[in-house]
Design an enzyme around this catalytic site. Structure first.
Site, PDB file in Angstrom:
ATOM      1  N   LYS A  66       0.805  -1.228   0.000  1.00 38.58           N
ATOM      2  CA  LYS A  66       0.000   0.000   0.000  1.00 38.58           C
ATOM      3  C   LYS A  66       0.837   1.277   0.000  1.00 38.58           C
ATOM      4  O   LYS A  66       0.377   2.326  -0.447  1.00 38.58           O
ATOM      5  CB  LYS A  66      -0.916   0.003   1.229  1.00 38.58           C
ATOM      6  CG  LYS A  66      -2.016  -1.055   1.178  1.00 38.58           C
ATOM      7  CD  LYS A  66      -3.171  -0.596   0.305  1.00 38.58           C
ATOM      8  CE  LYS A  66      -4.342  -1.575   0.416  1.00 38.58           C
ATOM      9  NZ  LYS A  66      -5.477  -1.128  -0.429  1.00 38.58           N
ATOM     10  N   SER A 317       1.363  -9.744  -0.819  1.00 39.72           N
ATOM     11  CA  SER A 317       1.011  -8.322  -0.724  1.00 39.72           C
ATOM     12  C   SER A 317       1.322  -7.679   0.614  1.00 39.72           C
ATOM     13  O   SER A 317       1.510  -6.463   0.684  1.00 39.72           O
ATOM     14  CB  SER A 317      -0.465  -8.144  -1.072  1.00 39.72           C
ATOM     15  OG  SER A 317      -1.258  -8.994  -0.275  1.00 39.72           O
TER      16      SER A 317
END
Lengths: 332, 332
Positions: A66, A317
């Site tokens: 992110k 991720s």
């Protein structure tokens, strides 16, 4: 599911009224985030039944990819406007990423979270210097927009934003740089910012490579939507059943358009497969993954027969798993 | 402890009769191992009380930095000779590294291990295609030399070898490339191949940076040796007390000469500090370290006051921890 149309680097692809992010957007993002996001390596995974590399975004400053999108978005705001601050509504990795990016630029950040958010996540966001605004569940967006108006600040959406998508797409650039003859890239899908950016980059640079999405069966709205060719909303209650707490959102029209244009296929994985992948990544790759980050490895371990063959990259991720949950999984 | 004499890149430094590895040796090693060892990133560790980055060698194919030295050594052997195979005596990460490198070159590997070596390690070495030769404890070296003679093969020592030291030194090149203004580099010390190579590289490229060694108190022979200015042997029984099973060797004259020339200081860490660092690395950096790999982080967490200040890199040397031991540490 798409025909995998390659993006042209210089001319935006139009899908109806939606502009898809271009290779130029993504390379510009790569320049902005250089030195602020970690240039993650491809980690060989010789324990898989195919040539496999893991892309460990768990090693980013906030423990997840992110930071790439958030930093690119904050960096893209006009400096005079940026001075007045940035706003995000998120209880997860995006909140910390926006807080981290705001501090890097020395500007205020307001992060709006539901009042039932675990204390540890609230503390982590505050530790990055952000002001945490606690609101009733369901009032996050309206509270965030109220701050935007009051402070003349800038909202940084978690995925429904070309600057955020372009930032996540830098993962795709790095994959091609490190493994130019990659055949298959796997990325988790939820709101879709990650897979949209990655797929846009991969298809621009190597159209013959396939990009597949992976999502939990229990939050399988994207698989259903891609099969039907239109966004099929699932209830929050349904999506919240998965332990993959980073994969409980659903695509926006913008990210769904990217997926329709660029994503070649999607597989879903079970909760047990996700848990087993967290354990395998710890024991075999020495990487700690949060459940959301382990879904791509779960797809390789348990659904290899459904995937195209060849040199495969699985995007891990993020690594922000609760310590007790991790201990329980590794105890088994 | 030394006066930190900088190496000159083109002229070998002589310490008595010993030639130290040069920057040229190390840059040549970097070319040989490119694409075979992972180019590990520096992972920011904002949770420390100083600017800290972790260099995660746990992400190498064999889970440890040893692949760098082993691959460089095997690659440096004359091809006609290399065809006849390579030999190593080790039950640890070096064994797997030599086996891995041998397979990459398609040549035979014999790995001599004590018959009480845990089955899991024997299996891991066999999985890389090597022939495992089980011998009585204490007969490892003689058995290895017997194979070398019988097969006309080449011995790849774990640390007492310029090619191995040069390979480990590529870590130093990468640190300077990623953080040119680094102030302090911490590396574990045992046989000394790692710190010798890293220190030679750092002092050649940035003489003003300090390089410190870290070792377990319970295997603190190097600290005593550096203090006395000569090698002080400790018994195997003493050195085997530490849980850091990769740090139970002691320097050779070659590696000790490198340390005397290039290492600025050394700190020792307790067993509890090592355990706590494994847990912190898992929870805060999402990295799984074996105890030997966690000693540098333990030094920063528990002995920061003894270390020079400034931008610090801690080399995390490997991640091959027993799954049960890991689960126990993370359970606490």
């Amino acid at each position: 599911m798409s025909s995998a149309t390659p993006a042209t680097p210089t001319r935006p692809v139009h899908t109806g009224a939606v502009n898809l992010v271009t290779l130029e957007d993504i390379t510009a993002a790569a320049e902005r985030i250089a030195g602020h996001a970690v240039r993650t390596p491809l980690v060989p995974a010789p324990w898989a039944d195919r040539p496999l590399w893991i892309k460990p975004e768990s090693l980013q400053p906030v423990g997840a990819f992110k930071i790439r999108g958030a930093y690119n978005a904050v960096a893209s705001v006009d400096p005079a406007r940026r001075e007045r601050g940035v706003v995000a509504y998120s209880s997860g990795n995006h909140a910390q990423a926006v807080a981290y990016a705001a501090r890097a630029f020395g500007v205020p950040a307001w992060i709006v979270v539901p009042e039932d958010t675990p204390r540890v996540k609230v503390d982590a966001t505050r530790a990055h210097g952000a002001e945490v605004v606690l609101v009733k569940t369901g009032e996050r967006e309206s509270a965030a927009y109220a701050i935007v108006e009051r402070e003349d600040a800038t909202l940084i959406p978690p995925f429904d934003d070309p600057r955020v998508i372009a930032g996540q797409g830098t993962i795709g650039l790095e994959i091609i740089a490190d493994l130019p003859d990659v055949d298959l890239v796997l990325a988790p899908v939820s709101g879709g910012g990650l897979i949209s950016g990655v797929a846009a980059a991969i298809k621009a640079l190597r159209p013959e490579a396939q990009v597949w999405a992976v999502e939990p069966e229990l939050a399988g709205d994207t698989a259903e939507s891609l099969a039907k060719g239109e966004l099929v909303p699932w209830s929050v209650a349904d999506r919240n059943r998965t332990i993959a707490d980073g994969l409980r959102s659903q695509p926006s029209p913008l990210t769904f358009a990217h997926q329709q244009a660029y994503v070649d296929g999607i597989v879903t994985v079970s909760e047990d497969e996700i848990r087993s992948a967290v354990t395998t990544l710890a024991h075999r790759a020495h990487l700690i993954a949060e459940p959301s980050g382990a879904v791509t490895t779960a797809a390789v371990l348990h659904h290899s027969d459904k995937l195209p063959t060849g040199k495969t990259v699985a995007v891990l991720s993020g690594g922000n798993i609760d310590p007790d949950a991790l201990a329980t999984l590794l105890q088994a």
